[in-house]
Design an enzyme around this catalytic site. Structure first.
Site, PDB file in Angstrom:
ATOM      1  N   LEU A 274      -7.346   6.187   2.941  1.00  0.00           N
ATOM      2  CA  LEU A 274      -7.503   7.259   1.951  1.00  0.00           C
ATOM      3  C   LEU A 274      -6.258   7.473   1.103  1.00  0.00           C
ATOM      4  O   LEU A 274      -6.230   8.360   0.255  1.00  0.00           O
ATOM      5  CB  LEU A 274      -7.855   8.579   2.661  1.00  0.00           C
ATOM      6  CG  LEU A 274      -9.239   8.591   3.324  1.00  0.00           C
ATOM      7  CD1 LEU A 274      -9.409   9.852   4.165  1.00  0.00           C
ATOM      8  CD2 LEU A 274     -10.335   8.503   2.279  1.00  0.00           C
ATOM      9  N   ARG A 275      -5.214   6.664   1.358  1.00  0.00           N
ATOM     10  CA  ARG A 275      -3.997   6.850   0.567  1.00  0.00           C
ATOM     11  C   ARG A 275      -4.277   6.605  -0.911  1.00  0.00           C
ATOM     12  O   ARG A 275      -3.716   7.279  -1.779  1.00  0.00           O
ATOM     13  CB  ARG A 275      -2.898   5.910   1.070  1.00  0.00           C
ATOM     14  CG  ARG A 275      -1.563   6.135   0.371  1.00  0.00           C
ATOM     15  CD  ARG A 275      -0.464   5.254   0.948  1.00  0.00           C
ATOM     16  NE  ARG A 275      -0.003   5.790   2.227  1.00  0.00           N
ATOM     17  CZ  ARG A 275      -0.040   5.096   3.359  1.00  0.00           C
ATOM     18  NH1 ARG A 275      -0.525   3.871   3.368  1.00  0.00           N
ATOM     19  NH2 ARG A 275       0.397   5.620   4.485  1.00  0.00           N
ATOM     20  N   ALA A 276      -5.159   5.651  -1.223  1.00  0.00           N
ATOM     21  CA  ALA A 276      -5.475   5.368  -2.624  1.00  0.00           C
ATOM     22  C   ALA A 276      -6.084   6.583  -3.305  1.00  0.00           C
ATOM     23  O   ALA A 276      -5.759   6.881  -4.466  1.00  0.00           O
ATOM     24  CB  ALA A 276      -6.434   4.176  -2.702  1.00  0.00           C
TER      25      ALA A 276
ATOM     26  N   VAL B 169      -3.217   9.172  -3.937  1.00  0.00           N
ATOM     27  CA  VAL B 169      -2.290   8.748  -4.989  1.00  0.00           C
ATOM     28  C   VAL B 169      -2.978   8.781  -6.351  1.00  0.00           C
ATOM     29  O   VAL B 169      -2.390   9.225  -7.343  1.00  0.00           O
ATOM     30  CB  VAL B 169      -1.742   7.338  -4.673  1.00  0.00           C
ATOM     31  CG1 VAL B 169      -0.962   6.789  -5.863  1.00  0.00           C
ATOM     32  CG2 VAL B 169      -0.857   7.373  -3.436  1.00  0.00           C
TER      33      VAL B 169
ATOM     34  N   ASP C 138       0.815  -1.212   0.000  1.00  0.00           N
ATOM     35  CA  ASP C 138       0.000   0.000   0.000  1.00  0.00           C
ATOM     36  C   ASP C 138       0.847   1.260   0.000  1.00  0.00           C
ATOM     37  O   ASP C 138       0.402   2.317  -0.438  1.00  0.00           O
ATOM     38  CB  ASP C 138      -0.932  -0.006   1.222  1.00  0.00           C
ATOM     39  CG  ASP C 138      -1.853   1.193   1.251  1.00  0.00           C
ATOM     40  OD1 ASP C 138      -2.621   1.359   0.290  1.00  0.00           O
ATOM     41  OD2 ASP C 138      -1.793   1.972   2.220  1.00  0.00           O
TER      42      ASP C 138
END
Length: 688
Positions: A260-262, A265, A179
């Protein structure tokens, strides 16, 4: 792969690229080529930290640099992080010579400082120590490195393009580390003979005359460098509208990615793709391209899920092409970045068409991922399939024959893996870092000092020098203890190591009852999942009929073991002795390859031996032979029912192994058993 590398070069804040693929697919060659096409950087003369002279807020530990300080332009560095690197080499460490001779405390910059404004490349990143992966991914995400060690306290910029390559056959990265990489791509060799021939033709041409070959592509390479520089200059002004942000959120929610990293990015990647394509605002094509690169590795729900994305679902969430074209309309007022309606309609809906020449990057991106099944279908564990018998199984021909029958039974599927109890090897080893058994390690808690190799233990070194001086009556020189090479002491640290888990699975007729074999496979799958998380190597031996076979040689890829396990048929007699002897041969060969890798034999059986006239006697001799070799073993007892013969417990005695009934493989099941025993009296047996 080319598109992912270029987008990360355009916007390093994306967080790097993980390239997964089979061996021999030019992963390393392509990554090294990226540094050749990135724009050169300007640095201060003598600055080891490569800060940007044009950035007034950039501060270098080697500074300050006045306005008259000379600068120079140099090519972008490609810094390679070897698998065996230490934390000191990555972050930097004290200059020992200056510290011991003049008492000055000065930092020797590490690889992260050297990679600033360049490319940091980690080949075989899946074999890198987890704590090093954490460090470099943190640096890639924040753009800074803070060093607090050995009397040094400083921080410096570390903005670089992070590229990791790996072969999935050698083991996977943990989902938590997956991730942290911004983008991921799967690469494979082309199957088209014409393309393969062209690869060989170009390689032969390069080997024959490297300079002429480079000259042939110099103009295209210069054009690519210019495009990257233009996209970098443009990416900061690309407009991401509220509609685009909402669409990114809808896509990430549809694929049920964690956190929420997706979203972050994917948004950054879409903006970089728009800049690369020459647009000044994010479109649906940019979001689609970004999702194909940023989401496949984030939708994995367990270690054995294959990465991939259901493109049909992606297209349904994105909607029709006409709907999300609110990019060019001037509805909300304060949107335009530099001048009302953009005249940049010249880049229409061509899925990422950029300037001249390199439209192939954008055109090929929908094919970036290999064909994958729908992400919500059968590659997930089959839950409790064995409880409701699937109709596609052939009608069970009479009750399964006992161990004497040679008929194969349909392969039972494993159920959902559970958290197993921890199985460990006794003693302290010296194997590769992992998370299973105690070991001497390069990281971990400090438990002593020695005169061997390792990181310097400064306190013990000074103590040894003082004691030697006192013994020899040499006193001190100028009030200081005089250090000699004999005084050097290194830190002895204790951490955890990875082990080789050799699963020896009884697949004979006595195990062939469908529900029972499904439970056995679920128990082994749970232990395999645990091995994945603890960075172990695994091997798989199956025995049935009259032979034992090595189904999977020792490997770091537990996914392959899990797939083989589900396809393992059952039926026939029980050649227990052959299974034990095959396990011993595998362990003997592996010991020659890696003497430090300590094994753990996990024998899954009900203890019956029926193949051959003296089957019971031979199995006892084979068990005694293994015990004499000092092989640590665990016998998972699969015998069930109210009346039990206790053959597996007897076998565990001959093996000098720990005996674990199958219902106690689960950590929760073990807790229940221990709680029950606590009510009736003191419990016996060792709990790891």
């Amino acid at each position: 792969m080319g598109l992912a590398l270029v987008l990360t070069a355009v916007s390093p804040g994306i967080g790097g690229v993980l390239v997964r693929g089979e061996k021999g697919t030019a992963k390393s060659t392509t990554v090294r080529g990226l540094a050749e096409v990135m724009p050169a950087v300007e640095v201060h003369e003598g600055d080891r930290f490569s800060v940007d002279p044009a950035d007034g807020g950039a501060v270098s530990p080697d500074g300050p640099f006045g306005p008259g300080r000379p600068t120079r332009t140099r090519p972008v560095r490609l810094v390679e992080l070897p698998v065996g690197a230490t934390e000191d080499r990555l972050l930097g460490s004290i200059q020992l010579e200056k510290a011991l001779t003049s008492g000055a405390v000065e930092l020797e910059p590490g690889l992260l400082a050297r990679a600033h404004r360049g490319v940091l490349y980690v080949d075989e990143v899946n074999l890198l120590h987890d704590h090093l992966v954490d460090l470099l991914l943190d640096a890639a995400a924040t753009g800074t490195v803070t060093v607090e060690r050995d009397g040094i306290s400083l921080h410096h910029a570390a903005r670089f393009v992070l590229i990791g390559t790996m072969n999935p056959e050698e083991g996977e990265l943990r989902p938590q580390l997956l991730d942290r990489f911004g983008l991921t791509v799967e690469v494979a060799a082309p199957r088209d003979p014409a393309l393969r021939a062209e690869v060989v033709r170009r390689r032969l041409a390069f080997d024959a005359d490297p300079d002429a070959f480079a000259e042939q592509y110099a103009a295209r390479q210069a054009d690519l460098t210019r495009r990257i520089a233009d996209a970098r200059a443009r990416v900061g002004s690309v407009v991401v509208t509220d509609a685009a942000l909402l669409k990114v959120a809808e896509v990430c929610a549809a694929f049920e990615v964690d956190g929420l990293r997706a979203d972050i990015v994917t948004t950054r990647t879409a903006a970089a793709h728009a800049a690369w394509a020459g647009r000044d605002r994010v479109t649906l094509a940019d979001i689609r391209a970004a999702a194909l690169l940023a989401l496949p590795h984030r939708r994995r729900r367990n270690p054995f899920d294959a990465p991939g994305l259901d493109e049909d679902l992606l297209d349904r969430v994105l909607g029709d092409e006409e709907l999300p074209e609110p990019d060019p309309d001037p509805d909300p007022q304060p949107e335009p970045p530099g001048g009302g309606d953009d005249p940049q309609r010249e880049a229409p809906e061509t899925e990422g068409s950029g300037g001249p020449g390199h439209d192939d990057h954008a055109d090929q991106q929908p094919d970036q991922q290999p064909d994958q099944p729908s992400d919500q279908e059968s590659d997930q564990p089959a839950g409790n399939q064995d409880e409701q018998e699937p109709d596609d199984q052939p009608a069970p021909q009479a009750p399964p024959a006992p161990s004497g029958s040679g008929g194969d039974q349909p392969a039972a599927r494993s159920g959902t893996a559970y958290r197993p109890r921890l199985l460990t090897v006794d003693g302290v080893g010296e194997g590769n870092p992992g998370r299973r058994s105690r070991a001497r390690a390069t990281s971990g808690r400090r438990v002593g000092a020695s005169t061997g190799h390792g990181s310097l233990h400064l306190v013990e070194t000074l103590r040894a020098a003082a004691e030697r001086s006192a013994r020899q009556g040499a006193g001190t020189a100028g009030g200081r203890v005089r250090l000699q090479p004999v005084d050097l002491r290194t830190a002895v640290r204790e951490g955890r190591e990875a082990n080789l888990l050799l699963f020896c699975v009884d697949a004979s007729g006595s195990m062939a009852a469908r529900r029972r074999m499904a439970q056995v496979k679920t128990a082994v799958l749970s232990l395999l999942t645990d091995a994945y998380r603890r960075r172990d190597k695994v091997a798989l031996v199956g025995f049935r009929g009259r032979e034992a076979r090595l189904l999977l040689p020792p490997t770091g890829s537990v996914e392959v073991a899990a797939a083989l396990l589900d396809d393992l048929p059952s039926g026939g007699r029980t050649p227990l002795a052959e299974g034990l002897l095959e396990a011993e041969r595998v362990l003997r060969r592996e010991r020659l390859r890696d003497p430090h890798l300590r094994p753990l034999l996990v024998l899954v059986t009900d203890g019956r031996a029926t193949a051959g006239p003296d089957a019971v006697d031979r199995s006892r001799r084979a068990a005694a032979h293994l015990a004499g070799q000092g092989v640590p073993s665990v016998v998972v007892d699969c015998e069930q029912g109210p009346l039990r013969m206790g053959l597996a417990r007897t076998l565990a005695g001959h093996l000098r192994a720990e005996h674990v009934p199958m219902e106690q493989v689960s950590a929760d099941g073990l807790v229940e058993v221990v709680a029950g025993r606590a009510d009736s009296g003191p419990a016996t047996g060792r709990v790891a």
